[in-house]
Design a protein around this motif. Structure first.
Motif, PDB file in Angstrom:
ATOM      1  N   PRO A 195       0.821  -1.219   0.000  1.00  0.00           N
ATOM      2  CA  PRO A 195       0.000   0.000   0.000  1.00  0.00           C
ATOM      3  C   PRO A 195       0.854   1.268   0.000  1.00  0.00           C
ATOM      4  O   PRO A 195       1.981   1.267   0.501  1.00  0.00           O
ATOM      5  CB  PRO A 195      -0.812  -0.126   1.300  1.00  0.00           C
ATOM      6  N   ASP A 196       0.310   2.312  -0.560  1.00  0.00           N
ATOM      7  CA  ASP A 196       1.002   3.598  -0.620  1.00  0.00           C
ATOM      8  C   ASP A 196       1.384   4.039   0.799  1.00  0.00           C
ATOM      9  O   ASP A 196       0.563   3.996   1.719  1.00  0.00           O
ATOM     10  CB  ASP A 196       0.095   4.643  -1.278  1.00  0.00           C
ATOM     11  N   GLY A 197       2.638   4.430   0.967  1.00  0.00           N
ATOM     12  CA  GLY A 197       3.112   4.883   2.271  1.00  0.00           C
ATOM     13  C   GLY A 197       3.656   3.768   3.140  1.00  0.00           C
ATOM     14  O   GLY A 197       4.190   4.031   4.222  1.00  0.00           O
ATOM     15  N   LYS A 198       3.513   2.518   2.705  1.00  0.00           N
ATOM     16  CA  LYS A 198       4.023   1.371   3.457  1.00  0.00           C
ATOM     17  C   LYS A 198       5.290   0.846   2.793  1.00  0.00           C
ATOM     18  O   LYS A 198       5.599   1.161   1.644  1.00  0.00           O
ATOM     19  CB  LYS A 198       2.979   0.260   3.515  1.00  0.00           C
ATOM     20  N   THR A 199       6.025   0.020   3.527  1.00  0.00           N
ATOM     21  CA  THR A 199       7.210  -0.628   2.986  1.00  0.00           C
ATOM     22  C   THR A 199       6.899  -2.095   2.687  1.00  0.00           C
ATOM     23  O   THR A 199       5.859  -2.624   3.103  1.00  0.00           O
ATOM     24  CB  THR A 199       8.391  -0.573   3.964  1.00  0.00           C
ATOM     25  N   LEU A 200       7.810  -2.715   1.995  1.00  0.00           N
ATOM     26  CA  LEU A 200       7.656  -4.135   1.662  1.00  0.00           C
ATOM     27  C   LEU A 200       7.443  -4.978   2.914  1.00  0.00           C
ATOM     28  O   LEU A 200       6.513  -5.792   2.999  1.00  0.00           O
ATOM     29  CB  LEU A 200       8.899  -4.613   0.908  1.00  0.00           C
ATOM     30  N   LEU A 201       8.300  -4.770   3.909  1.00  0.00           N
ATOM     31  CA  LEU A 201       8.233  -5.601   5.109  1.00  0.00           C
ATOM     32  C   LEU A 201       7.041  -5.265   5.994  1.00  0.00           C
ATOM     33  O   LEU A 201       6.656  -6.069   6.853  1.00  0.00           O
ATOM     34  CB  LEU A 201       9.540  -5.479   5.900  1.00  0.00           C
ATOM     35  N   ASP A 202       6.427  -4.104   5.788  1.00  0.00           N
ATOM     36  CA  ASP A 202       5.186  -3.792   6.512  1.00  0.00           C
ATOM     37  C   ASP A 202       4.091  -4.803   6.156  1.00  0.00           C
ATOM     38  O   ASP A 202       3.171  -5.022   6.952  1.00  0.00           O
ATOM     39  CB  ASP A 202       4.682  -2.387   6.159  1.00  0.00           C
ATOM     40  N   THR A 203       4.157  -5.374   4.960  1.00  0.00           N
ATOM     41  CA  THR A 203       3.110  -6.299   4.498  1.00  0.00           C
ATOM     42  C   THR A 203       3.347  -7.730   4.959  1.00  0.00           C
ATOM     43  O   THR A 203       2.479  -8.589   4.765  1.00  0.00           O
ATOM     44  CB  THR A 203       3.010  -6.278   2.969  1.00  0.00           C
ATOM     45  N   VAL A 204       4.525  -7.998   5.529  1.00  0.00           N
ATOM     46  CA  VAL A 204       4.824  -9.352   6.022  1.00  0.00           C
ATOM     47  C   VAL A 204       5.384  -9.226   7.442  1.00  0.00           C
ATOM     48  O   VAL A 204       6.596  -9.206   7.652  1.00  0.00           O
ATOM     49  CB  VAL A 204       5.812 -10.099   5.094  1.00  0.00           C
ATOM     50  N   PRO A 205       4.515  -9.111   8.426  1.00  0.00           N
ATOM     51  CA  PRO A 205       4.968  -8.895   9.806  1.00  0.00           C
ATOM     52  C   PRO A 205       5.779 -10.073  10.339  1.00  0.00           C
ATOM     53  O   PRO A 205       5.709 -11.191   9.822  1.00  0.00           O
ATOM     54  CB  PRO A 205       3.656  -8.725  10.575  1.00  0.00           C
ATOM     55  N   GLU A 206       6.548  -9.800  11.355  1.00  0.00           N
ATOM     56  CA  GLU A 206       7.342 -10.841  12.014  1.00  0.00           C
ATOM     57  C   GLU A 206       6.411 -11.948  12.518  1.00  0.00           C
ATOM     58  O   GLU A 206       5.458 -11.684  13.248  1.00  0.00           O
ATOM     59  CB  GLU A 206       8.110 -10.246  13.200  1.00  0.00           C
ATOM     60  N   PRO A 207       6.639 -13.200  12.126  1.00  0.00           N
ATOM     61  CA  PRO A 207       5.749 -14.289  12.555  1.00  0.00           C
ATOM     62  C   PRO A 207       5.983 -14.640  14.026  1.00  0.00           C
ATOM     63  O   PRO A 207       7.122 -14.566  14.512  1.00  0.00           O
ATOM     64  CB  PRO A 207       6.154 -15.451  11.641  1.00  0.00           C
ATOM     65  N   PRO A 208       4.932 -15.010  14.752  1.00  0.00           N
ATOM     66  CA  PRO A 208       5.099 -15.381  16.161  1.00  0.00           C
ATOM     67  C   PRO A 208       5.893 -16.662  16.334  1.00  0.00           C
ATOM     68  O   PRO A 208       6.529 -16.876  17.373  1.00  0.00           O
ATOM     69  CB  PRO A 208       3.655 -15.549  16.654  1.00  0.00           C
ATOM     70  N   SER A 209       5.870 -17.532  15.310  1.00  0.00           N
ATOM     71  CA  SER A 209       6.629 -18.784  15.359  1.00  0.00           C
ATOM     72  C   SER A 209       6.866 -19.254  13.928  1.00  0.00           C
ATOM     73  O   SER A 209       6.246 -18.760  12.983  1.00  0.00           O
ATOM     74  CB  SER A 209       5.873 -19.855  16.153  1.00  0.00           C
ATOM     75  N   LEU A 210       7.763 -20.207  13.776  1.00  0.00           N
ATOM     76  CA  LEU A 210       8.062 -20.753  12.461  1.00  0.00           C
ATOM     77  C   LEU A 210       7.219 -21.993  12.199  1.00  0.00           C
ATOM     78  O   LEU A 210       6.936 -22.766  13.122  1.00  0.00           O
ATOM     79  CB  LEU A 210       9.545 -21.120  12.351  1.00  0.00           C
ATOM     80  N   PRO A 211       6.812 -22.212  10.951  1.00  0.00           N
ATOM     81  CA  PRO A 211       6.100 -23.450  10.612  1.00  0.00           C
ATOM     82  C   PRO A 211       7.045 -24.643  10.724  1.00  0.00           C
ATOM     83  O   PRO A 211       8.269 -24.483  10.788  1.00  0.00           O
ATOM     84  CB  PRO A 211       5.654 -23.216   9.162  1.00  0.00           C
ATOM     85  N   THR A 212       6.478 -25.824  10.713  1.00  0.00           N
ATOM     86  CA  THR A 212       7.282 -27.033  10.944  1.00  0.00           C
ATOM     87  C   THR A 212       8.326 -27.268   9.859  1.00  0.00           C
ATOM     88  O   THR A 212       9.352 -27.902  10.110  1.00  0.00           O
ATOM     89  CB  THR A 212       6.376 -28.271  11.049  1.00  0.00           C
ATOM     90  N   TRP A 213       8.097 -26.768   8.651  1.00  0.00           N
ATOM     91  CA  TRP A 213       9.022 -27.028   7.549  1.00  0.00           C
ATOM     92  C   TRP A 213      10.219 -26.079   7.534  1.00  0.00           C
ATOM     93  O   TRP A 213      11.160 -26.266   6.752  1.00  0.00           O
ATOM     94  CB  TRP A 213       8.299 -26.934   6.204  1.00  0.00           C
ATOM     95  N   LEU A 214      10.209 -25.063   8.420  1.00  0.00           N
ATOM     96  CA  LEU A 214      11.257 -24.050   8.424  1.00  0.00           C
ATOM     97  C   LEU A 214      11.809 -23.885   9.835  1.00  0.00           C
ATOM     98  O   LEU A 214      11.057 -23.684  10.790  1.00  0.00           O
ATOM     99  CB  LEU A 214      10.674 -22.717   7.929  1.00  0.00           C
ATOM    100  N   THR A 215      13.136 -23.963   9.961  1.00  0.00           N
ATOM    101  CA  THR A 215      13.778 -23.829  11.269  1.00  0.00           C
ATOM    102  C   THR A 215      14.663 -22.591  11.301  1.00  0.00           C
ATOM    103  O   THR A 215      14.992 -22.002  10.271  1.00  0.00           O
ATOM    104  CB  THR A 215      14.652 -25.067  11.570  1.00  0.00           C
ATOM    105  N   GLU A 216      15.065 -22.198  12.493  1.00  0.00           N
ATOM    106  CA  GLU A 216      16.003 -21.081  12.616  1.00  0.00           C
ATOM    107  C   GLU A 216      17.335 -21.421  11.954  1.00  0.00           C
ATOM    108  O   GLU A 216      18.024 -20.549  11.424  1.00  0.00           O
ATOM    109  CB  GLU A 216      16.214 -20.711  14.091  1.00  0.00           C
ATOM    110  N   ALA A 217      17.703 -22.706  11.960  1.00  0.00           N
ATOM    111  CA  ALA A 217      18.932 -23.118  11.274  1.00  0.00           C
ATOM    112  C   ALA A 217      18.811 -22.905   9.765  1.00  0.00           C
ATOM    113  O   ALA A 217      19.784 -22.512   9.106  1.00  0.00           O
ATOM    114  CB  ALA A 217      19.239 -24.586  11.576  1.00  0.00           C
ATOM    115  N   ASP A 218      17.611 -23.127   9.224  1.00  0.00           N
ATOM    116  CA  ASP A 218      17.380 -22.865   7.803  1.00  0.00           C
ATOM    117  C   ASP A 218      17.516 -21.373   7.506  1.00  0.00           C
ATOM    118  O   ASP A 218      18.160 -20.975   6.526  1.00  0.00           O
ATOM    119  CB  ASP A 218      15.989 -23.343   7.379  1.00  0.00           C
ATOM    120  N   ILE A 219      16.906 -20.550   8.350  1.00  0.00           N
ATOM    121  CA  ILE A 219      16.998 -19.104   8.177  1.00  0.00           C
ATOM    122  C   ILE A 219      18.455 -18.664   8.212  1.00  0.00           C
ATOM    123  O   ILE A 219      18.904 -17.843   7.395  1.00  0.00           O
ATOM    124  CB  ILE A 219      16.205 -18.365   9.277  1.00  0.00           C
TER     125      ILE A 219
END
Length: 331
Positions: A195-219
């Protein structure tokens, strides 16, 4: 050691490209998308190698441990297809099977269109065969979705680059979870609009947890590779988007060409890509582009990161497709 994934660099078209490889047999080249690397194929190496294939995944130009040319115009689909053909030759092979995901799919489709003598068969994950350019021109996207469409947003020099590079792990975590089937917003896929006035990362907020297929080691594995390029961590990757219109110009002469080898398409029903085309618009039947296309594989509940979210189903689809090639002549 055949049971391990081995890493090395090869020189292709004047660039130093990083590859990961495992197994012996017919060559299968795996082409990642944005914002990923060879690591996105971590679940495919062992099953494909065990089935008797030589599996090679590369960091494509601008990504990970591979070189990142500074010139924006060095990231056209002609350059990328040239890298694939050059890699196949550098590996000492005459032919290969290509499997691409996200941006890697247009690279695979276009390479196959240009060099069906080298590509024995092709599979695309997420992005269907859109030829001759592999992507919808920006003028069409702008008319459909406006200036906030993510591919338009990426055209601004340095903007998304700096935003994503500020905190690489957080950026990757947000984008990967945001576009996954685990994000409830994707139960009804829709185009990615900033949206106008927003940034890319504004549209994908920090997730409260990772899904089972993705780990912090993967990140961390992804982050370590992107961080090699410092402040330009994402610039090479974003430069692919900055050549969408240039691709249309360069490949215009191939209008009407199709995919003349066996083909497979796999997509999640929660993938944002399935929403593209606009209200009331119908996609061209992919079989008009790829007449040898197998029945598409639709993965329920899967988002954009096909081979990571649903590795077992993707591996089954790929192995079945490859087995058919071994039983029947191509063409």
């Amino acid at each position: 050691m055949e049971n391990a994934v081995n890493h090395r660099h090869v020189k292709v078209n004047g660039l130093r490209l990083h590859i990961a490889e495992q197994g012996q047999g017919p060559l299968v080249v795996l082409l990642h998308g944005w914002p990923e690397s060879w690591y996105s194929w971590r679940h495919q190496f062992a099953p494909l190698a065990a089935a008797g294939y030589r599996v090679v995944a590369l960091d494509q130009r601008g990504y990970g441990r591979s070189d990142q040319p500074e010139d924006v115009s060095a990231y056209t689909l002609l350059h990328l297809a040239g890298d694939v053909i050059g890699l196949i030759r550098e590996l000492g092979e005459e032919q290969a099977i290509l499997v691409g995901h996200d941006w890697g799919a247009p690279v695979a489709w276009v390479t196959t269109m240009l060099r069906p003598d080298v590509v024995r068969a092709v599979a695309g994950l997420s992005v269907p065969p859109i030829l001759p350019t592999g992507m919808v021109p920006l003028s069409v996207s702008r008319a459909l979705y406006g200036e906030g469409f993510y591919q338009i947003y990426f055209q601004k020099p340095g903007v998304a680059d700096a935003e994503l590079a500020k905190d690489i792990p957080a950026s990757l975590r947000r984008v990967l979870v945001g576009a996954s089937g685990d994000n409830p917003r994707n139960s009804r896929p829709q185009p990615w609009i900033i949206p106008d006035g927003k940034t890319l990362l504004d549209t994908v907020p920090e997730p409260p947890s990772l899904p089972t297929w993705l780990t912090e080691a993967d990140i961390q594995a992804y982050s370590d590779d992107f961080a090699r390029h410092g402040a330009r961590a994402f610039t090479g990757a974003l430069n692919w988007y900055r050549n969408i219109d240039r691709n249309a110009e360069l490949l215009a002469a191939f209008q009407g060409r199709g995919i003349d080898v066996p083909a497979l398409y796999v997509v999640g029903d929660r993938d944002m890509v399935t929403s593209l085309g606009g209200p009331g618009r119908r996609r061209t039947d992919p079989r008009k582009v790829a007449p040898h296309l197998r029945t598409p594989v639709i993965l329920p509940g899967c988002g954009h990161w096909t081979q990571q979210e649903r590795p077992a189903e993707v591996n089954t689809a790929l192995l079945g497709f490859l087995a058919q090639l071994d039983r029947a002549p191509t063409g």
